[in-house]
Design a protein around this motif. Sequence first.
Motif, PDB file in Angstrom:
ATOM      1  N   GLY A  84      28.946  24.002  43.095  1.00  0.00           N
ATOM      2  CA  GLY A  84      29.409  22.706  43.560  1.00  0.00           C
ATOM      3  C   GLY A  84      30.246  21.978  42.524  1.00  0.00           C
ATOM      4  O   GLY A  84      30.473  22.467  41.408  1.00  0.00           O
ATOM      5  N   GLY A  85      30.706  20.789  42.900  1.00  0.00           N
ATOM      6  CA  GLY A  85      31.549  20.025  41.992  1.00  0.00           C
ATOM      7  C   GLY A  85      30.851  19.707  40.687  1.00  0.00           C
ATOM      8  O   GLY A  85      31.349  20.033  39.596  1.00  0.00           O
ATOM      9  N   VAL A  86      29.701  19.056  40.744  1.00  0.00           N
ATOM     10  CA  VAL A  86      28.955  18.755  39.526  1.00  0.00           C
ATOM     11  C   VAL A  86      28.448  20.034  38.882  1.00  0.00           C
ATOM     12  O   VAL A  86      28.498  20.199  37.660  1.00  0.00           O
ATOM     13  N   GLY A  87      27.964  20.968  39.698  1.00  0.00           N
ATOM     14  CA  GLY A  87      27.349  22.180  39.161  1.00  0.00           C
ATOM     15  C   GLY A  87      28.287  23.006  38.305  1.00  0.00           C
ATOM     16  O   GLY A  87      27.925  23.416  37.187  1.00  0.00           O
ATOM     17  N   HIS A  88      29.509  23.273  38.776  1.00  0.00           N
ATOM     18  CA  HIS A  88      30.376  24.150  37.996  1.00  0.00           C
ATOM     19  C   HIS A  88      30.949  23.443  36.778  1.00  0.00           C
ATOM     20  O   HIS A  88      31.302  24.100  35.790  1.00  0.00           O
ATOM     21  N   THR A  89      31.020  22.100  36.797  1.00  0.00           N
ATOM     22  CA  THR A  89      31.403  21.393  35.581  1.00  0.00           C
ATOM     23  C   THR A  89      30.240  21.367  34.588  1.00  0.00           C
ATOM     24  O   THR A  89      30.439  21.489  33.373  1.00  0.00           O
ATOM     25  N   ALA A  90      29.019  21.244  35.105  1.00  0.00           N
ATOM     26  CA  ALA A  90      27.845  21.227  34.237  1.00  0.00           C
ATOM     27  C   ALA A  90      27.675  22.553  33.500  1.00  0.00           C
ATOM     28  O   ALA A  90      27.276  22.571  32.326  1.00  0.00           O
ATOM     29  N   VAL A  91      27.972  23.658  34.170  1.00  0.00           N
ATOM     30  CA  VAL A  91      27.892  24.966  33.500  1.00  0.00           C
ATOM     31  C   VAL A  91      28.790  24.986  32.271  1.00  0.00           C
ATOM     32  O   VAL A  91      28.393  25.445  31.193  1.00  0.00           O
TER      33      VAL A  91
END
Length: 332
Positions: free
Chosen positions: A163-170
């Motif tokens: 997701g948007g937040v998820g792939h930036t958080a990675v």
Amino acid sequence: MRAVRFHEYGEGVDVFQVDEIDRPEPRHDEVLVEISASSVNPADTYMVAGSYAPPELPWVPGIDFAGTVVEVGDRVGTPDAAGQVNDFEVGDRVFGTGIAKYVPGGYQEYAAVPASRVAHLPGNMDLVTAGGVGCAAVTAWLCLVEFGNLGVSDQCLIHGASGGVGHTAVQIADAAGAHVIATAAPKYQNRVSELGADVVLDYDRPDLAEAIVEASGGGVDVILDHRLDEYLDLDAEVANMHAHVLGIGEAAMDPSVTISQSSAARLKDLSVKFMKMFNTPDLQTPLERIAGMIERDEFTLEVAREYSFEDAGDAHRDTMEDSYFGKLVVTP
């Protein structure tokens, strides 16, 4: 100029219309940005539905934005109440977030934006991509770095990593030196790995908790979760003592999701925080940190699809109903 506005609350595609309105004038502490792109966040859909009610109707949504500065307020470049200097000039390429709640948002050709919610965009990212960065990346940064105190060699679990937040958080967790464990659907797992996840697991596997514990060598220190209503018990089970669990999204607004659901959480002295980006007074610091990552080629954003102003309603519908990797953006 053209702007996408909703004149009444609702969830259907037909709520939006493209209107001709006057170009805004920047206030003393604002910059006027010619918008290249905005994005669709779940919070944008809540706003249109009436959960995050704006000051008035009709209203322009669009929490995020990227574009070029075309006018600067007369107090921009002088210290604000916190002593920060927000210095911008005509022609600067910029991106930002945190608008649309109190000032009209990014679904318009020009937006007057508080300088405290803007950062300079490095030259190695295009403006359309940058239009989707703000809310996702700042939310991830605040969760992991500010609230989660993520450190080198920490074990970090990121749910919903496509997701948007998820792939930036990675990417943020990887840059911080953490060991990153992510959950994602099988078709997205290779890309999540490419962005920096050390281990990617199918969130539907029946032995997910055991797999997380094994992948982390015994337990995790920081957990970013967009579905605490489903995963709080699992998060507590796989967490180390004194771990941080950060909840975002619609589940974080559900009053039935409490720490009392999990005895394991109480036994481990977990810190559980329900986080909304709009509650954070300082957005410029995380925006500038993300800009630094972009400049060093440590951060990218996946744009799954682009939508015209006329198709903004479709973008909102797809945000809540479709499966895709990354973000959806709206362009003039």
